[in-house]
Motif scaffolding. Structure first.
Motif, PDB file in Angstrom:
ATOM      1  N   ILE A 287      96.570  44.222  36.703  1.00  0.00           N
ATOM      2  CA  ILE A 287      95.050  44.420  36.843  1.00  0.00           C
ATOM      3  C   ILE A 287      94.562  43.840  38.207  1.00  0.00           C
ATOM      4  CG2 ILE A 287      92.748  43.200  36.189  1.00  0.00           C
ATOM      5  CD1 ILE A 287      94.155  43.478  33.041  1.00  0.00           C
ATOM      6  N   GLU A 288      94.991  42.580  38.660  1.00  0.00           N
ATOM      7  CA  GLU A 288      94.637  42.200  40.027  1.00  0.00           C
ATOM      8  C   GLU A 288      95.169  43.199  41.230  1.00  0.00           C
ATOM      9  OE1 GLU A 288      95.597  38.212  42.723  1.00  0.00           O
ATOM     10  OE2 GLU A 288      96.503  38.301  40.858  1.00  0.00           O
ATOM     11  N   TRP A 289      96.471  43.535  40.944  1.00  0.00           N
ATOM     12  CA  TRP A 289      96.924  44.864  41.821  1.00  0.00           C
ATOM     13  C   TRP A 289      95.944  46.005  41.999  1.00  0.00           C
ATOM     14  CZ3 TRP A 289      99.892  49.705  41.385  1.00  0.00           C
ATOM     15  CH2 TRP A 289     100.338  49.871  42.515  1.00  0.00           C
ATOM     16  N   LYS A 290      95.685  46.579  40.866  1.00  0.00           N
ATOM     17  CA  LYS A 290      94.767  47.746  40.819  1.00  0.00           C
ATOM     18  C   LYS A 290      93.450  47.321  41.616  1.00  0.00           C
ATOM     19  CE  LYS A 290      96.839  49.848  36.647  1.00  0.00           C
ATOM     20  NZ  LYS A 290      96.582  50.092  35.415  1.00  0.00           N
ATOM     21  N   ASN A 291      92.930  46.079  41.123  1.00  0.00           N
ATOM     22  CA  ASN A 291      91.538  45.798  41.735  1.00  0.00           C
ATOM     23  C   ASN A 291      91.830  45.493  43.443  1.00  0.00           C
ATOM     24  OD1 ASN A 291      90.207  45.779  39.502  1.00  0.00           O
ATOM     25  ND2 ASN A 291      90.513  43.237  39.179  1.00  0.00           N
ATOM     26  N   LEU A 292      93.104  45.137  43.834  1.00  0.00           N
ATOM     27  CA  LEU A 292      93.106  44.897  45.438  1.00  0.00           C
ATOM     28  C   LEU A 292      93.446  46.336  45.802  1.00  0.00           C
ATOM     29  CD1 LEU A 292      95.714  41.818  45.389  1.00  0.00           C
ATOM     30  CD2 LEU A 292      93.182  42.007  46.282  1.00  0.00           C
TER      31      LEU A 292
ATOM     32  N   GLN B 181     101.299  37.760  31.633  1.00  0.00           N
ATOM     33  CA  GLN B 181     101.367  37.259  33.226  1.00  0.00           C
ATOM     34  C   GLN B 181     101.316  38.558  34.023  1.00  0.00           C
ATOM     35  OE1 GLN B 181     104.164  34.731  34.552  1.00  0.00           O
ATOM     36  NE2 GLN B 181     102.847  33.884  35.967  1.00  0.00           N
TER      37      GLN B 181
ATOM     38  N   GLU C  24      90.098  47.565  46.244  1.00  0.00           N
ATOM     39  CA  GLU C  24      89.273  47.211  47.410  1.00  0.00           C
ATOM     40  C   GLU C  24      89.948  47.544  48.914  1.00  0.00           C
ATOM     41  OE1 GLU C  24      88.554  42.629  49.245  1.00  0.00           O
ATOM     42  OE2 GLU C  24      89.662  42.787  47.253  1.00  0.00           O
TER      43      GLU C  24
ATOM     44  N   ASN D  64      98.267  40.741  33.497  1.00  0.00           N
ATOM     45  CA  ASN D  64      97.268  40.278  34.518  1.00  0.00           C
ATOM     46  C   ASN D  64      97.472  40.484  35.997  1.00  0.00           C
ATOM     47  OD1 ASN D  64      95.921  38.893  32.359  1.00  0.00           O
ATOM     48  ND2 ASN D  64      96.780  37.131  32.867  1.00  0.00           N
ATOM     49  N   LEU D  65      98.639  40.383  36.494  1.00  0.00           N
ATOM     50  CA  LEU D  65      99.252  40.807  37.798  1.00  0.00           C
ATOM     51  C   LEU D  65      98.943  42.297  38.258  1.00  0.00           C
ATOM     52  CD1 LEU D  65     102.252  38.808  38.360  1.00  0.00           C
ATOM     53  CD2 LEU D  65     100.068  38.516  39.427  1.00  0.00           C
TER      54      LEU D  65
END
Length: 104
Positions: free
Chosen positions: A62-67, A56, A70, A59-60
């Motif tokens: 990865i999401e943080w890096k994508n944000l 988890q 962006e 996954n968080l």
């Protein structure tokens, strides 16, 4: 028959009294074995939970890096718009100041 059962019970109790240390050690070994089983079970549950939380966390991350990517992309667009408006005196084209050119 009842007398033989009572005699047998008295014999067992007398034998247990003579070997009380062995009985106590046997009970302690049994308790220790059951506690070992319990601790092993708890350890396996905690390892499973740790693996789930680690996944988890990944996954968080990865999401943080994508944000972040962006956010930087959006910051770049707003910076370009700001420089174009302020330093270059550019404005958003409208229908009135646009010309359509057809290529044949």
């Amino acid at each position: 028959m009842v007398a033989s059962r009572e005699n047998l019970l008295l014999l067992i109790l007398a034998d247990l009294r003579q070997n009380v240390i062995l009985v106590i050690l046997g009970i302690m070994i049994l308790i220790s074995a059951l506690y070992n089983i319990y601790i092993t079970h708890e350890t396996r549950e905690l390892v499973t939970k740790k693996e789930f939380l680690s996944q988890q966390k990944d996954n968080l991350m990865i999401e943080w890096k994508n944000l972040l990517i962006e956010e930087h992309t959006l910051d770049e667009h707003s910076r370009i718009r700001s420089v174009a408006t302020k330093q270059l005196s550019m404005s958003q084209p409208t229908k009135q100041n646009s010309v359509l050119v057809e290529i044949r």
